[in-house]
Write an enzyme that holds these catalytic residues in place. Structure first.
Site, PDB file in Angstrom:
ATOM      1  N   ARG A  50       0.874  -1.184   0.000  1.00 37.77           N
ATOM      2  CA  ARG A  50       0.000   0.000   0.000  1.00 37.77           C
ATOM      3  C   ARG A  50       0.899   1.218   0.000  1.00 37.77           C
ATOM      4  NH1 ARG A  50       2.468   1.798   3.693  1.00 37.77           N
ATOM      5  NH2 ARG A  50       0.930   3.468   3.741  1.00 37.77           N
ATOM      6  N   GLN A 196      -1.581   2.286  10.068  1.00 41.99           N
ATOM      7  CA  GLN A 196      -0.310   2.402   9.329  1.00 41.99           C
ATOM      8  C   GLN A 196       0.734   3.164  10.137  1.00 41.99           C
ATOM      9  OE1 GLN A 196      -3.333   2.991   7.996  1.00 41.99           O
ATOM     10  NE2 GLN A 196      -3.422   2.458   5.823  1.00 41.99           N
ATOM     11  N   ASP A 237      -2.093  10.683  -2.113  1.00 41.39           N
ATOM     12  CA  ASP A 237      -2.470   9.697  -3.131  1.00 41.39           C
ATOM     13  C   ASP A 237      -2.809  10.338  -4.466  1.00 41.39           C
ATOM     14  OD1 ASP A 237      -2.862   8.157  -0.531  1.00 41.39           O
ATOM     15  OD2 ASP A 237      -3.065   6.639  -2.094  1.00 41.39           O
ATOM     16  N   ASN A 247      -5.470  12.341   0.668  1.00 41.79           N
ATOM     17  CA  ASN A 247      -4.553  11.509   1.449  1.00 41.79           C
ATOM     18  C   ASN A 247      -5.365  10.735   2.485  1.00 41.79           C
ATOM     19  OD1 ASN A 247      -1.845  10.614   1.988  1.00 41.79           O
ATOM     20  ND2 ASN A 247      -1.930  11.765   3.896  1.00 41.79           N
TER      21      ASN A 247
HETATM   22  O1  MRU Z   1      -4.469   3.095   2.346  1.00 42.29           O
HETATM   23  P1  MRU Z   1      -2.994   3.330   2.195  1.00 42.29           P
HETATM   24  O2  MRU Z   1      -2.185   2.784   3.316  1.00 42.29           O
HETATM   25  O3  MRU Z   1      -2.493   2.898   0.842  1.00 42.29           O
HETATM   26  O4  MRU Z   1      -2.846   4.913   2.246  1.00 42.29           O
HETATM   27  C1  MRU Z   1      -1.571   5.476   2.079  1.00 42.29           C
HETATM   28  C2  MRU Z   1      -1.556   6.947   2.237  1.00 42.29           C
HETATM   29  O5  MRU Z   1      -2.554   7.576   2.443  1.00 42.29           O
HETATM   30  C3  MRU Z   1      -0.240   7.617   2.050  1.00 42.29           C
HETATM   31  O6  MRU Z   1      -0.170   8.783   2.826  1.00 42.29           O
HETATM   32  C4  MRU Z   1      -0.066   8.006   0.567  1.00 42.29           C
HETATM   33  O7  MRU Z   1      -0.317   6.921  -0.260  1.00 42.29           O
HETATM   34  C5  MRU Z   1       1.288   8.526   0.295  1.00 42.29           C
HETATM   35  S1  MRU Z   1       2.510   7.262   0.505  1.00 42.29           S
HETATM   36  C6  MRU Z   1       4.021   7.930   0.117  1.00 42.29           C
END
Ligand code: MRU
Length: 346
Positions: A50, A196, A237, A247
């Site tokens: 992810r 996370q 994202d 994000n």
């Molecule tokens: O659901 P996830 O864990 O994929 O979400 C990740 C995020 O929101 C991060 O902040 C984003 O992808 C940037 S990662 C460098």
């Protein structure tokens, strides 16, 4: 600089894609070996891997596996099945534009191939991976230079080596700023519901011997009120053409609280996260995930029976709440449409 750069969660080795299973960290370090495009798409959907840049890199290697499989099936007619596979990969998660960006790049490389597509596509996937690490290094230096020495910082979600090709975006800035002696403290939101922050960001920082203090997401505003942090630093994202930032859910709340308390707000993302075809945050598709992610914790039901849950995986922070956007192309202060276009070169 090998320090603070020891983790690679996406690897290509012996003709297979190896993914560190991020659902199982920090308890166990389990590697999955994938040799089919459909299992790569599933690994993205199910969060084995992810983080926007990491899923882009993963999809690029997934395209290599797709091309190998389709070419073995029909050396003359592989392109049709390959196109289906690319559509499947691009659909694996909707918000991170890095995924569609990487798939389009692989499709362009495939269009130029004659003969066996695998060597050409593998070279392109490795390029995407290497470019991402180089971008993170550049952003680390640019972002760290914005931070006044002695600052405390708060980050949200995981934006480190695990979420990228390596080193990290927001966490790359934190690594670089720590290494330059500019930080007094690093705080990380635990980041419900996938944790996370607690599971992944803390794991990365502890491995690097960078002290990290976790807090529940709801404590962030109070942390700011206490004057403990001068910057909130997050990844993205997808950044729309006007500088609105999608994000991890909770980022918007952190940005609102930051502005209220006079804390600066930095977004760090490679230019592959900037989507100039999306006019504003209102046009960004926001992934809705399963209610059970909220109703359960660690596989155990914690919510009262009968309760429902709303589980958007991302939110949108309007550009007016963002002080700086850092990409490998430069730093955009107080982003708006004109400044984003100038940074992206058009
Ligand atoms: O659901 P996830 O864990 O994929 O979400 C990740 C995020 O929101 C991060 O902040 C984003 O992808 C940037 S990662 C460098």
């Amino acid at each position: 600089m090998p320090e603070f750069d020891t983790i690679r969660a996406v690897r290509w080795s012996d003709g297979e894609l190896h993914l560190l299973d991020q659902r199982r960290l920090p308890q166990t370090e389990t590697w999955l070996r994938l040799d089919r495009c459909d299992t790569v798409a599933r690994a993205i959907t199910e969060m084995v891997v992810r983080g926007a840049p990491a899923i882009g890199v993963t999809a690029a290697y997934g395209a290599v596996l797709a091309a190998r499989q389709r070419y073995a099936g029909s050396a003359s007619g592989w392109r049709e099945g390959f196109a289906d596979d690319m559509r499947m990969l691009a659909r694996a998660r909707p918000t991170a534009v890095n995924l569609a960006w990487a798939v389009e790049r692989m499709e362009r490389a495939a269009a130029a191939v004659s003969g066996d597509p695998e060597p050409v596509l593998l070279a392109e996937a490795v390029r995407i991976h290497d470019e991402d690490i180089a971008a993170n290094r550049a952003m680390g230096a640019l972002g760290a230079a914005c931070i006044e020495p002695g600052s405390g910082v708060l980050t949200h979600c995981n934006t480190g080596s695990l979420a990228t090709g390596g080193y990290g975006t927001a966490l790359g800035v934190i690594r670089s700023a720590w290494s330059a002696g500019r930080l007094s403290a690093v705080y990380a939101d635990e980041t419900r519901p996938w944790l996370q922050g607690a599971r992944l960001t803390a794991w990365e920082l502890v491995r690097d011997a960078i002290p990290v203090t976790l807090l529940v997401d709801g404590a962030a505003a109070w942390l700011m009120q206490q004057g403990r942090v001068q910057w909130v630093i997050v990844g993205s994202d997808r950044i729309a053409a006007n500088g609105d930032v999608a994000n991890k859910i909770g980022t918007y709340a952190a940005a609102v609280a930051a502005r209220h308390h006079g804390v600066k707000f930095m977004v760090v993302a490679p230019s592959s996260t900037v989507d100039m075809d999306t006019a504003s945050g209102a046009d960004i598709p926001i992934e809705a995930r399963a209610a059970d992610e909220v109703l359960l914790a660690g596989g155990q039901r914690v919510a009262a029976a009968g309760a429902e849950a709303w589980n958007p995986a991302f939110d949108v922070t309007p550009a007016e709440l963002v002080d700086v956007i850092v990409t490998e192309r430069g730093v955009v202060e107080r982003p708006d449409r004109a400044r984003m276009a100038a940074m992206m070169g058009g």
